[in-house]
Structures are given as C-alpha cells and as structure tokens.
Enzyme design. Structure first.
Site, short mmCIF file in Angstrom:
data_model
loop_
_atom_site.label_atom_id
_atom_site.label_comp_id
_atom_site.label_asym_id
_atom_site.label_seq_id
_atom_site.Cartn_x
_atom_site.Cartn_y
_atom_site.Cartn_z
N LYS A 39 10.49 10.79 -8.10
CA LYS A 39 10.59 9.27 -8.74
C LYS A 39 9.27 8.65 -9.06
O LYS A 39 9.39 7.89 -10.01
CB LYS A 39 11.00 8.43 -7.43
CG LYS A 39 11.29 6.86 -7.58
CD LYS A 39 12.15 6.49 -6.39
CE LYS A 39 11.43 6.29 -5.11
NZ LYS A 39 10.77 4.82 -5.38
N SER A 40 8.22 9.02 -8.52
CA SER A 40 6.90 8.25 -9.17
C SER A 40 6.60 8.90 -10.52
O SER A 40 6.22 7.99 -11.25
CB SER A 40 5.82 8.76 -8.17
OG SER A 40 5.92 8.28 -6.77
N ASP A 85 4.33 8.23 1.95
CA ASP A 85 5.83 7.99 1.97
C ASP A 85 6.50 8.78 2.74
O ASP A 85 7.77 8.63 3.45
CB ASP A 85 6.15 8.53 0.63
CG ASP A 85 5.93 7.26 -0.60
OD1 ASP A 85 5.85 6.04 -0.13
OD2 ASP A 85 5.68 7.67 -1.67
N GLN A 120 -0.68 2.64 -6.65
CA GLN A 120 0.07 1.78 -7.52
C GLN A 120 -0.96 0.67 -8.22
O GLN A 120 -0.99 0.29 -9.29
CB GLN A 120 1.10 0.99 -6.79
CG GLN A 120 2.36 2.10 -6.44
CD GLN A 120 3.35 1.31 -5.79
OE1 GLN A 120 3.66 0.17 -5.65
NE2 GLN A 120 4.36 2.14 -5.27
N ARG A 145 7.55 -8.63 -0.53
CA ARG A 145 6.36 -7.66 -0.49
C ARG A 145 5.20 -8.29 -1.16
O ARG A 145 5.36 -8.82 -2.19
CB ARG A 145 6.69 -6.21 -1.07
CG ARG A 145 7.84 -5.57 -0.22
CD ARG A 145 8.51 -4.61 -1.11
NE ARG A 145 7.47 -3.34 -1.11
CZ ARG A 145 7.87 -2.20 -1.77
NH1 ARG A 145 9.13 -2.19 -2.15
NH2 ARG A 145 6.95 -1.08 -1.83
N ARG A 204 7.74 -0.36 8.20
CA ARG A 204 8.38 1.19 8.52
C ARG A 204 7.59 1.48 10.06
O ARG A 204 8.18 2.14 10.83
CB ARG A 204 7.88 2.00 7.37
CG ARG A 204 8.67 2.16 6.36
CD ARG A 204 8.42 3.19 5.28
NE ARG A 204 9.35 3.04 4.20
CZ ARG A 204 9.09 3.55 3.04
NH1 ARG A 204 7.81 4.20 2.81
NH2 ARG A 204 9.98 3.46 2.04
N SER A 243 -4.82 2.59 -2.91
CA SER A 243 -3.47 2.60 -3.39
C SER A 243 -3.29 2.91 -4.89
O SER A 243 -4.09 2.44 -5.88
CB SER A 243 -3.20 0.86 -3.55
OG SER A 243 -1.86 0.59 -4.13
N ARG A 272 14.21 5.64 2.78
CA ARG A 272 13.37 6.80 3.42
C ARG A 272 13.72 6.56 4.93
O ARG A 272 13.73 7.69 5.76
CB ARG A 272 11.98 6.63 3.17
CG ARG A 272 11.57 6.90 1.58
CD ARG A 272 10.13 7.16 1.52
NE ARG A 272 9.66 6.98 0.36
CZ ARG A 272 9.91 7.83 -0.71
NH1 ARG A 272 10.75 9.04 -0.52
NH2 ARG A 272 9.41 7.63 -2.02
N GLY A 301 9.12 -1.50 -5.98
CA GLY A 301 7.82 -1.94 -5.99
C GLY A 301 6.89 -1.24 -6.93
O GLY A 301 6.13 -1.60 -7.76
#
Length: 428
Positions: A23-24, A314, A169, A123, A345, A167, A390, A95
């Site tokens: 996915k990333s 993740d 991202q 978020r 989570r 991070s 997840r 996100g």
C-alpha cells in the site's frame, strides 16, 4: 456496518498466499508518477480503497491514470502544470495520501480545498502542516486538521528541520515539498524511518543525499517518468506470518514480499521472541524482495522500546497478539503514535483482545501483556474493527486461536488495504 463470522479455533493452516501489492509503495508510485511530466508505468499496484483514493485525487488535478491489465499507466503534465480541481479533494480514510499530498501540493498557484471521512478529520495534521508552513505553504484559515483550505502559493523555501517524532509520512511530505523549494532542504530524523520515498525518487531521476540521520534534498528538481514494480505488502503478509507462527501445525509460504529493513521489524521482534523465520531473498534493484516461510513456533516475552517502534508501527496489533501467546510478561513502550492512527490502536487492541480472554493493560504509550493466555469466549461474542482495517484483520487472526463463536463488526474496513483478505483466510 458489515458483520463477518470469524472462523474460530483452528490448526494446520497450510498453503501459499500471494499477498496484494504494498500500500505504501502503491501510494508513492501514483504520486511520483503524477509529479513527473510524461508517461509512467506501475506494475502490481494494490487494488484497495485507499489507493483508489490517491488515483481519484490526482485525476482531479489533471492527471490521466488508467489500468491496462496488471499495469497502471500514468500520463501527467507534471506537478508544475497541475489543473485546479473543480471540487473539494476528498482524501477518504487515507492519511498517507493526505500527508504526502500536502507536500506535493504546497506550491500550487490556485486554491485547494481538502477534506476526508469522519475518521481522517479526527487525525492531527499539525506535525506536517507546521514545517510546511515554515517552507511557505499557506492556508486560508488556521488549520491543524481537516478540512484544510490551501491558499495559492508560488514560492517554497528550503529549511533545516529536525523531526520531533519519527514519521516517514512527515519526512516524505517535506522531501516532496523540498524538491520544489528554491533552496536546499535538510531533514534530520530522531530514528530512521521507512525509506520508500527516497528509494523510489531515485528511479524517477531525483538526487538525494544522506549523512547519518540527516537527509539533504537539493532544490528545484524535476521528476522524469519511470516504470515501478510494487512488491507484495509486508504489512498484509504480516497477518499470515503471525498466523503461521501462532496456529499449531501450520506452514504458510509468502512469495515476493517487500523486505525493506525499515518495514520488517515484526520479523526482527518475533526472532527476538524465539521464532525462526526463513527468508529467501531475490535479486532486485530498488526495494528488496524475499520469499517468507511462516511455521509454528514457541515464543517468549521481550521488552519493546521506542527504538523498535518505527519498523513495526503498522504491525503492532499483531505483535500484541503474538505476545498473548508468549511465555512471560511483554512490555511495549514508546508507541504513542498508535493513539493517532485510524483509531486509537492502543485502546482498541487492548479492549478487543481482552474480550477474547487476553490479559493486556494499556499504557499511555504502549502495552503490558501477560502470556501465554488461552483465548476463549464462554458465549457468542462480537468484536469490533473500530473502522480500522488492521484491527479487523488482527481480530480475524486472533479468532484462529480462540475457543468459541466470534463475530466481527465493521468487517468492511478490511477492504481499505486488503480486499481479498477473507478469501485468502478461507483458502488457508
């Protein structure tokens, strides 16, 4: 919400699972292909809701994205010639799409309205917006989260920035903005994070330099079209890896899985817990790829700290599940980022696994897990995905260890990253 009857306690999970594309990496291939002027090709892209969101957003910016068999073809005017969208850019639940796109779109000469679903609106985006504002990004009104309205902007400045929290991202957003800046940008990480963006930018003709924890992004670079092959997603393979280790008398083969060392922390931690997980590496350029074999193992407790977290962030719900079956008390700290994922989570994992008989205490930044625990329910029990893909898939794996009848509420969330998950589970 969709309900799904979970399979319940099982033994002898055997077979081969061809896991969908990462996915990333799928997100990044679409974005970088859209930034490059010309035609790029992406092989084995993930067909899931979040990736469809990225396609939709960049189509609104004037990029043509078409699927031709197993190949996704991207024809783009380049990031300097994006078109002003006629409607609000809807980032759905993704996100990754939003955070990286803030970097991509920080220097556009037209106003941009950005929104997303209820979960994404909760978020926090301040940690990516704040450094981008230092570079020159402007918002019409103050904003730390969605909805966001970007003001027209024709100039970005290079900065020297130390990430307060590791991070990938945020780092990626700053890299993608730095490529458009008029001066060099330098980004320092407290702990190394996944480097998919840096690896892929090299394929698109971009030059970056790393010195220890600092990444240098030379100014005003253009991307050239490329062909990218997306490996199978390690985060998706991790569900079968965990099932193979925990479910008695199991043997599961996982071919051509992305083995980027910034992503495979789960294997490293399971190895510390006593597992042996053979990986046959393939000869590739770019992202490393390997065939993984998951077999039943006996585990013992470990301590997991903030140094371990970026490479397993993740997969943390699966690590907690594994710890419920490990001998001794496992402690996980330094994982406060889990509280600002698709859901909190830490609370969700603790609540749902304790419904199944686990002994987990939530910490402000992690977990304390007592094992081994025989998971069981005394009456038919409903567990909840909390709208988090997840969490939903982790609970399906947990059901394979649980005596009793279990139903998953919110099973539709799984399609965000792994639409064929339940089919693959049935096959095993």
């Amino acid at each position: 919400m969709t309900q799904q009857q979970l399979p319940g306690k099982r033994t002898h999970l055997t077979g081969t699972v061809h896991v969908p594309g990462d996915k990333s990496i799928s997100h990044r291939a679409l974005m970088l292909g859209s930034m490059a002027q010309g035609t790029s090709h992406v092989e084995h892209i993930l067909e899931a809701e979040d990736v469809q969101t990225t396609m939709r957003v960049y189509r609104q910016l004037g990029v043509t994205i078409e699927t031709q068999g197993a190949t996704t073809v991207i024809q783009s005017p380049g990031f300097a010639r994006f078109s002003a969208p006629s409607q609000t850019l809807d980032f759905g639940n993704s996100g990754t799409t939003l955070r990286l796109s803030l970097g991509v779109l920080a220097k556009q000469p037209f106003e941009l309205d950005m929104s997303g679903d209820a979960s994404l609106q909760q978020r926090p985006m301040g940690r990516v917006l704040n450094p981008l504002k230092q570079m020159g990004l402007r918002t019409v009104t103050p904003a730390t989260g969605l909805p966001i309205q970007l003001a027209p902007n024709r100039t970005l400045n290079g900065i020297q920035y130390t990430l307060p929290v590791a991070s990938a991202q945020v780092k990626s957003a700053l890299i993608l903005a730095g490529l458009q800046a008029s001066q060099t940008t330098r980004i320092t990480e407290p702990i190394a994070t996944r480097d998919h963006t840096e690896r892929m930018l090299s394929a698109f003709g971009v030059t970056l330099a790393r010195d220890g924890k600092t990444l240098t992004v030379p100014a005003e670079q253009k991307l050239t079209p490329a062909t990218v092959t997306v490996p199978s997603d390690f985060s998706s393979a991790a569900f079968w890896l965990t099932a193979g280790v925990l479910v008695p008398e199991s043997r599961i083969k996982l071919p051509a899985v992305g083995m980027n060392p910034t992503r495979t922390g789960l294997i490293q931690l399971l190895t510390r817990m006593g597992a042996q997980i053979p990986v046959q590496m393939q000869s590739t350029t770019g992202e490393p790829i390997g065939d993984v074999l998951a077999q039943t193992q006996q585990l013992h407790c470990i301590k997991v700290t903030e140094v371990d977290i970026p490479a397993v962030i993740d997969e943390m719900p699966l690590l907690v599940l594994a710890a419920t079956q490990a001998k001794g008390v496992t402690e996980i700290t330094g994982a406060e980022e889990l509280r600002v994922k698709e859901t909190d989570r830490i609370d969700a994992v603790t609540t749902e696994l304790n419904r199944l008989g686990a002994q987990i205490t939530a910490l402000p930044d992690g977990f304390r897990i007592v094992g081994p625990t025989a998971l069981h329910v005394t009456e038919p029990t409903t567990v909840h995905s909390h709208g988090d893909h997840r969490i939903g898939m982790m609970l399906a794996i947990a059901s394979l260890l649980t005596e009793g009848t279990i139903t998953l509420e919110g099973a539709e969330a799984v399609a965000i990253s792994y639409p064929t998950f339940f089919n693959d589970l049935a096959q095993l």
